[in-house]
Design an enzyme around this catalytic site. Structure first.
Site, PDB file in Angstrom:
ATOM      1  N   TYR A   1      14.824  -4.624 -71.583  1.00 57.90           N
ATOM      2  CA  TYR A   1      16.402  -4.931 -71.761  1.00 57.90           C
ATOM      3  C   TYR A   1      16.436  -6.312 -72.600  1.00 57.90           C
ATOM      4  O   TYR A   1      17.302  -6.298 -73.670  1.00 57.90           O
ATOM      5  CB  TYR A   1      17.090  -4.745 -70.682  1.00 57.90           C
ATOM      6  CG  TYR A   1      18.690  -5.040 -70.740  1.00 57.90           C
ATOM      7  CD1 TYR A   1      19.340  -3.860 -71.115  1.00 57.90           C
ATOM      8  CD2 TYR A   1      19.199  -6.309 -70.625  1.00 57.90           C
ATOM      9  CE1 TYR A   1      20.612  -4.221 -71.534  1.00 57.90           C
ATOM     10  CE2 TYR A   1      20.621  -6.461 -70.993  1.00 57.90           C
ATOM     11  CZ  TYR A   1      21.538  -5.128 -71.327  1.00 57.90           C
ATOM     12  OH  TYR A   1      22.924  -5.514 -71.480  1.00 57.90           O
TER      13      TYR A   1
ATOM     14  N   SER B   1      23.896  -9.495 -75.339  1.00 59.59           N
ATOM     15  CA  SER B   1      23.919  -9.767 -73.874  1.00 59.59           C
ATOM     16  C   SER B   1      23.457 -11.066 -73.790  1.00 59.59           C
ATOM     17  O   SER B   1      22.564 -11.668 -74.652  1.00 59.59           O
ATOM     18  CB  SER B   1      22.789  -8.947 -73.165  1.00 59.59           C
ATOM     19  OG  SER B   1      22.714  -9.471 -71.692  1.00 59.59           O
TER      20      SER B   1
ATOM     21  N   LYS C   1      17.892  -6.516 -76.717  1.00 66.06           N
ATOM     22  CA  LYS C   1      18.876  -8.007 -76.862  1.00 66.06           C
ATOM     23  C   LYS C   1      18.685  -8.732 -77.860  1.00 66.06           C
ATOM     24  O   LYS C   1      19.241  -9.101 -78.808  1.00 66.06           O
ATOM     25  CB  LYS C   1      19.520  -7.983 -75.895  1.00 66.06           C
ATOM     26  CG  LYS C   1      20.343  -6.798 -74.915  1.00 66.06           C
ATOM     27  CD  LYS C   1      21.247  -5.876 -75.689  1.00 66.06           C
ATOM     28  CE  LYS C   1      22.138  -4.916 -74.770  1.00 66.06           C
ATOM     29  NZ  LYS C   1      23.088  -4.251 -75.634  1.00 66.06           N
TER      30      LYS C   1
END
Length: 244
Positions: free
Chosen positions: A149, A136, A153
């Site tokens: 998150y 991402s 990533k």
């Protein structure tokens, strides 16, 4: 452009919805034999109806032992797309242990486990292969409420580079794609607020979020021999977000 994927055997995680499902459909259309992994049986059932011949595997990748059992007998795989992921959004001061455990189990630990299984099989066969990890833009930019998150990533990007370093001598290439917000059900759920969406869109030079096909095209290129000299890369599919 023919990517030469016909006859190759590919495994895609998170295959039930969004980017994973679209990747399975594209690989199937290109003539690849696909193993589709999802934790939701109903999604797999509908996918097999759409793409006859796809081999479904229903397992929660957050469960190490269940994953080992489910994938140990899958057989030879040439290509792997580590797409399964969760996005549990919380303000930093409210981040929970459960969110950390679930996010790192699925977004990072499962990538290690599934990639180990596949890579060991390739090495035993003396066969070349390609792995694509779906990362991402959040791996490289801070986003409010995305503490866990972003961290998973960021770790996935570095894992991609280390995997490329260690698996390269075995002729196994490892790359990541790093999309901006993609208009999947998860993307729509997390970015449906117009004010929140505007703050992101204002930072994207092309002025829009990504369509699923934009990401799938990048994945297929990195799986194919057209990218035979590319490994250890993190390919932005972000409309220029990371350039700003």
């Amino acid at each position: 452009m023919d990517l030469g994927l016909a006859g190759r055997r590919a495994l895609v995680t998170g295959a039930g919805k969004g980017i994973g499902r679209a990747t399975v459909q594209a690989l199937h259309a290109a003539g690849a034999r696909v193993v589709a992994v999802s934790r939701t049986q109903a999604d797999l059932d509908s996918l097999v109806r759409e793409c006859p011949g796809v081999e479904p595997v229903c397992v929660d990748l957050g469960n190490w032992e269940a994953t080992e059992r489910a994938l140990s007998s899958v057989g030879p795989v040439d290509l792997l797309v580590n797409n399964a992921g969760v996005a549990l959004l919380q303000p930093f001061l409210e981040v929970t242990k459960e969110a950390c455990d679930t996010s790192f189990d699925v977004n990072l630990r499962a990538v290690i486990q599934v990639s180990q299984i596949m890579a060991k099989g390739l090495i035993a066969r003396g066969a070349p292969g390609a792995i694509v990890n779906v990362s991402s833009q959040a791996s490289q930019r801070a986003v409010t409420n995305h503490s866990v998150y972003c961290s998973t990533k960021g770790a996935l990007d570095m894992l991609t580079k280390v995997m490329a370093l260690e698996l390269g001598p075995h002729k196994i290439r490892v790359n990541a794609v790093n999309p901006t917000v993609v208009m999947t059900p998860m993307g729509k759920a997390n970015w449906s607020d117009p004010h929140k969406a505007k703050t992101m869109l204002d930072r994207i030079p092309l002025g829009r979020f990504a369509d699923v096909e934009n990401v799938v095209d990048a994945i297929l290129f990195l799986l194919s021999d057209r990218s035979s000299m590319t490994t250890g890369s993190t390919l932005p599919v972000d409309g220029g977000f990371l350039a700003t």
